[in-house]
Write an enzyme that holds these catalytic residues in place. Structure first.
Site, PDB file in Angstrom:
ATOM      1  N   GLN A 101       0.839  -1.195   0.000  1.00 60.77           N
ATOM      2  CA  GLN A 101       0.000   0.000   0.000  1.00 60.77           C
ATOM      3  C   GLN A 101       0.877   1.250   0.000  1.00 60.77           C
ATOM      4  O   GLN A 101       1.656   1.488   0.931  1.00 60.77           O
ATOM      5  CB  GLN A 101      -0.954   0.029   1.193  1.00 60.77           C
ATOM      6  N   TYR A 182      -5.642  11.123   4.332  1.00 65.11           N
ATOM      7  CA  TYR A 182      -4.231  11.350   4.017  1.00 65.11           C
ATOM      8  C   TYR A 182      -4.104  12.211   2.746  1.00 65.11           C
ATOM      9  O   TYR A 182      -5.090  12.754   2.265  1.00 65.11           O
ATOM     10  CB  TYR A 182      -3.492  10.006   3.919  1.00 65.11           C
ATOM     11  N   ARG A 229      -7.435   2.373  -2.907  1.00 65.65           N
ATOM     12  CA  ARG A 229      -8.354   2.353  -1.764  1.00 65.65           C
ATOM     13  C   ARG A 229      -8.935   3.742  -1.544  1.00 65.65           C
ATOM     14  O   ARG A 229      -8.202   4.733  -1.495  1.00 65.65           O
ATOM     15  CB  ARG A 229      -7.622   1.916  -0.488  1.00 65.65           C
ATOM     16  N   GLY A 319      -9.535  -6.588   8.459  1.00 65.89           N
ATOM     17  CA  GLY A 319      -8.389  -6.019   9.146  1.00 65.89           C
ATOM     18  C   GLY A 319      -8.174  -6.682  10.482  1.00 65.89           C
ATOM     19  O   GLY A 319      -7.319  -7.559  10.639  1.00 65.89           O
ATOM     20  N   ARG A 320      -8.989  -6.271  11.474  1.00 66.74           N
ATOM     21  CA  ARG A 320      -8.809  -6.787  12.833  1.00 66.74           C
ATOM     22  C   ARG A 320      -8.837  -8.313  12.876  1.00 66.74           C
ATOM     23  O   ARG A 320      -8.094  -8.935  13.637  1.00 66.74           O
ATOM     24  CB  ARG A 320      -9.872  -6.188  13.760  1.00 66.74           C
TER      25      ARG A 320
HETATM   26  C1  8OZ Z   1      -4.096   3.324  12.187  1.00 70.44           C
HETATM   27  C2  8OZ Z   1      -2.995   3.922  12.740  1.00 70.44           C
HETATM   28  C3  8OZ Z   1      -2.120   4.593  11.920  1.00 70.44           C
HETATM   29  C4  8OZ Z   1      -2.353   4.684  10.561  1.00 70.44           C
HETATM   30  C5  8OZ Z   1      -5.073   4.359   7.993  1.00 70.44           C
HETATM   31  C6  8OZ Z   1      -2.717   4.017   7.666  1.00 70.44           C
HETATM   32  O1  8OZ Z   1      -5.978   4.695   8.769  1.00 70.44           O
HETATM   33  C7  8OZ Z   1      -3.707   4.142   8.536  1.00 70.44           C
HETATM   34  C8  8OZ Z   1      -3.471   4.078  10.002  1.00 70.44           C
HETATM   35  C9  8OZ Z   1      -4.344   3.401  10.835  1.00 70.44           C
HETATM   36  O2  8OZ Z   1      -5.260   4.243   6.796  1.00 70.44           O
END
Ligand code: 8OZ
Length: 361
Positions: A101, A182, A229, A319-320
């Protein structure tokens, strides 16, 4: 009837089943270099019968400026590529498939994590108002600096270069992180992007960075091994809702069509939280996309099996579930109980709560 536990060709990637290990930040790469322990962790989850048909690696910075958390891995130096090669070799030896990713955090960072201690970059100079995880623990993110228009080609180039490095490192492909507030999401959303150049304002402008990044990567490594994503409505990382996420995502789907991406990975609702956080028509987005459709967020066994059998999804990411169960696919198929997740060992540390979750006998 398509079945969750049956093979699928995704772009140019033949997958043994349709259960995907979602990208999971674990902060266990000291010096931003992947370790032997990480290779073991991924390989444990790569078995075609018991594990993921596809592993999406933890979010991985494309350049030093793309880092926003302590001890997350990069894919921009030779040492990092060599570290990742150990990971991909271990996964392939087990018979699995793995994409990396590709991540640029934008303003979700701290000066202590930036080269030279400077401000992180974003679409805007406004702070996220959130916290990030640094060497000191949880700290407020630092005020960003808005990227100049003439710096954006360099950002696109860093994504392209990271995709080439990924292939060098032996990955089956890449997934661009366009989600969760992000950098790419900081350009997409009108709630964050306050630019007046050709990368701000109307939807076509706000989507420009994403479209340029995807086109550059596809030109370099091909659409058949490129995924993306997105999280249309998540409020993660201080990202307020866009004023019209449906129109925004509709435009993105139109622009992506000619690129023939392998898959689109969509987070439904609030990342790791409520699936119904805001109204959104995911089905409309799905209809506008030709590649494989990967869904994520709180899926259970019946939800996942139904999504694939009913044609609502081609792939389901967990995920989890995969943190605590290296053999999650077997447990899903057999209806076995899942191990309990230890939240205290999610971020940082070593083997505890990482490679010591037991598989079924
Ligand atoms: C949890 C902690 C730090 C980063 C995301 C890359 O939320 C993360 C992330 C998740 O996509």
């Amino acid at each position: 009837m398509p079945h969750l536990y049956e093979p699928l060709l995704v772009g140019s990637m033949p997958l043994a089943n349709r259960v995907v290990m979602a990208p999971l930040t674990r902060d266990r790469a000291p010096g931003q270099v992947p370790t032997a322990l990480m290779a073991e962790y991924y390989a444990q989850r790569a078995d075609p019968l018991t594990g993921a048909g596809l592993i999406v690696s933890e979010a991985t910075q494309i350049c030093p400026e793309g880092q926003g958390y302590f001890d997350t891995p990069g894919i921009h130096s030779d040492e990092q590529v060599a570290g990742w090669r150990r990971v991909t070799e271990a996964v392939h030896a087990r018979g699995g498939r793995i994409v990396v990713q590709l991540w640029h955090v934008g303003r979700i960072s701290h000066t202590s994590l930036q080269p030279g201690g400077v401000a992180p970059v974003s679409s805007t100079a406004r702070s996220s108002g959130t916290k990030t995880f640094t060497a000191q623990g949880f700290e407020d993110t630092s005020a960003p600096r808005a990227l100049r228009s003439d710096e954006i080609p360099g950002v696109v180039q860093a994504y392209r270069r990271a995709a080439e490095r990924a292939i060098e490192a032996g990955f089956d492909g890449v997934e661009v992180h366009g989600a969760n507030g992000y950098l790419i999401d900081q350009f997409l959303r009108d709630s964050i992007n306050d630019r007046s150049d050709t990368y701000g304002g109307p939807i076509e402008n706000r989507a420009r960075l994403l479209v340029e990044v995807m086109a550059a990567i596809v030109a370099a490594i091909g659409g058949g091994r490129t995924g993306l994503r997105l999280s249309p409505v998540t409020p993660s990382n201080g990202a307020p809702p866009d004023s019209d996420p449906q129109a925004l995502m509709g435009h993105v789907m139109t622009e992506l069509k000619p690129l023939k991406l392998a898959y689109l990975h969509v987070i439904e609702g609030q990342t790791g939280g409520a699936r119904d956080v805001a109204p959104f028509d995911y089905e409309a987005m799905h209809r506008a996309f030709d590649g494989a459709w990967m869904v994520n967020n709180g899926y259970t066994k019946p939800m996942a099996e139904q999504a694939v059998a009913g044609g609502d999804a081609d792939l389901v990411a967990f995920g989890r579930g995969f943190i605590a169960n290296p053999d999650l696919t077997r447990r899903l198929r057999e209806g076995s109980p899942w191990n309990t997740l230890n939240r205290d060992t999610l971020y940082g540390g070593g083997a505890e709560g990482y490679t010591d979750y037991p598989a079924l006998a």
